[in-house]
Write a protein that holds these residues in place. Structure first.
Motif, PDB file in Angstrom:
ATOM      1  N   GLN A 155       0.845  -1.214   0.000  1.00 40.52           N
ATOM      2  CA  GLN A 155       0.000   0.000   0.000  1.00 40.52           C
ATOM      3  C   GLN A 155       0.873   1.254   0.000  1.00 40.52           C
ATOM      4  OE1 GLN A 155      -2.715  -0.348   3.293  1.00 40.52           O
ATOM      5  NE2 GLN A 155      -3.964  -1.833   2.182  1.00 40.52           N
ATOM      6  N   GLN A 208       0.681   4.154  -2.823  1.00 37.57           N
ATOM      7  CA  GLN A 208       0.360   5.576  -2.582  1.00 37.57           C
ATOM      8  C   GLN A 208       1.480   6.469  -3.093  1.00 37.57           C
ATOM      9  OE1 GLN A 208       1.794   7.948  -0.424  1.00 37.57           O
ATOM     10  NE2 GLN A 208       3.298   6.560   0.503  1.00 37.57           N
ATOM     11  N   GLN A 241       1.437   6.811  -6.914  1.00 34.92           N
ATOM     12  CA  GLN A 241       0.395   7.739  -7.371  1.00 34.92           C
ATOM     13  C   GLN A 241       0.918   9.170  -7.489  1.00 34.92           C
ATOM     14  OE1 GLN A 241      -2.639   6.449  -4.721  1.00 34.92           O
ATOM     15  NE2 GLN A 241      -3.380   4.970  -6.239  1.00 34.92           N
TER      16      GLN A 241
END
Ligand SMILES: Cc1ncc(COP(=O)(O)O)c(C=O)c1O
Length: 392
Positions: A378, A382, A385
């Motif tokens: 995760q 993130q 992104q």
């Protein structure tokens, strides 16, 4: 009560204490029973104690365990992995000799040759570890030592160690393997006929990123005594508390190595699918540089460390920002500790040539710790992104 009574107290604890963890003996001074015992004691023999620098029950225990871990017979402890490299170089090389170093070696190994060995009239050459023929043509009568490293530093190419060692044996040249990545667990270096291994105990054996230490392991008695004399003359000692911490680390090294390997492979596969990534550098991945040699030598084991090359459209500033945007992965050198780490490397400043088979682009190395792998994935998502790309 005076101080003498405290320093020469007559109490002696009962003998026979035993526990899973060896006691941490601390000493510079070792007490002898008689002058003759003092005179007879030979510091080079491990059947007794002479002086703290020459060994204690604690250091002897760690040395014996490390020799077993790596499949060797003898072990010496040094203050760091880099000090182990220095110890081997200084024990084996004289003015006029040459050492050969793989071009994808741990950088400070090369820096030592360039900046320090050169001052003693010892020359060096780099060779392409992925091409045994290149090693063969660089060997000469002046070559006294060949360094090996598997996998290569940062770019993670896995060399055909068997072929490289065979070339060295044909020329009768001593080989020393930096065995930090394999840690004595991915493969047995002495089964491959390597002469010496060094190991940055700072990494997996410690496992806690809390100390620096190194080892030098050999199987050959004469080679060991040669290195041991040099080790002693330079006075390379290690702290008892750090030795204790490595002994604790060894209890779980097999489990940690496997867990970090599994987590790293999972994350490497995840990153391989991402739009932003041009190439993942991990020898266990199909098609990776040296994958066939890795499979042959390691079976199915690898360290929890890999690199990625981002697509060339991303600038260094964007990739630096990607690294800084990670929350669980911390910016830091070293590896094999509990915390995952990330380093953006500028490969063009580290190598004379861009390595064959490595895509062009900004390179980032990941070292996987012991966090929950879902949280690490995760965190990567993130941060990817922030590059404005599609993230799976
Ligand atoms: C492959 C390898 N060898 C040797 C060393 C040196 O170890 P130390 O940091 O204990 O000097 C390192 C450290 O990063 C390393 O990665």
């Amino acid at each position: 009560m005076n101080s003498t009574a405290l320093i020469h107290h007559r109490y002696a604890p009962p003998v026979g204490f035993n526990a899973p963890q060896v006691s941490t003996y601390k000493a510079s001074t070792v007490i002898f029973e008689s002058v003759s015992a003092m005179r007879e004691r030979n510091w080079q023999s491990k059947d007794g104690y002479t002086y703290g620098l020459h060994g204690t029950p604690t250091t002897f225990t760690l040395e014996a365990k490390l020799a077993t871990l790596e499949g060797g017979e003898h072990c010496l402890l040094t203050p760091s992995g880099l000090a182990s490299i220095a110890c081997v170089n200084l024990a084996l090389l004289c003015s006029g000799d040459e050492v050969l170093i793989p071009s994808n070696c741990y950088g400070p190994n090369l820096a030592m040759a360039q900046n320090e060995l050169s001052r003693y009239g010892i020359t060096h050459q780099l060779y392409d570890a992925m091409n045994p023929e290149d090693l063969s043509v660089k060997l000469s009568s002046r070559t006294k030592l060949v360094w090996l490293e598997a996998a290569g530093s940062v770019t993670m190419e896995f060399p055909d160690l068997i072929a490289l060692i065979r070339v060295c044996q044909e020329y009768g040249v001593t080989t020393a393997l930096d065995n930090t990545w394999g840690a004595g667990l991915a493969f047995n270096a002495f089964d491959l006929n390597v002469d010496i291994t060094i190991h940055a105990l700072t990494k997996y054996p410690s496992g806690s990123a809390n100390l620096l230490m190194g080892s030098v392991v050999t199987k050959d008695d004469a080679l060991f005594h040669q290195i041991r004399r040099c080790h002693m003359h330079f006075g390379w000692g290690v702290g008892a508390n750090d030795v204790e911490a490595v002994l604790v680390g060894l209890h779980t090294i097999v489990l940690r190595y496997a867990a970090q390997d599994q987590a790293a492979r999972g994350l490497a596969c995840y990153l391989q699918k991402q739009d932003a990534i041009a190439q993942v550098l991990h020898p266990a991945l199909d098609g990776a540089i040296g994958h066939v040699a890795w499979k042959k030598i390691c079976g199915n084991k690898a360290a929890g460390i890999f690199s990625v090359v981002f697509k060339p459209q991303f600038t260094q500033a964007q990739i630096d920002c990607f690294c800084e945007s990670l929350k669980l992965f911390k910016l830091g050198y070293s590896w094999a500790g509990p915390m995952s780490l990330v380093v953006p490397y500028k490969l063009e400043t580290m190598r004379a040539e861009w390595p064959a088979g490595v895509a062009r682009g900004c390179l980032v190395r990941f070292c996987i710790g012991l966090e929950d792998v879902t949280d690490l994935q995760q965190d990567l998502a993130q941060s990817l992104q922030t590059l404005g790309v599609n993230v799976l």
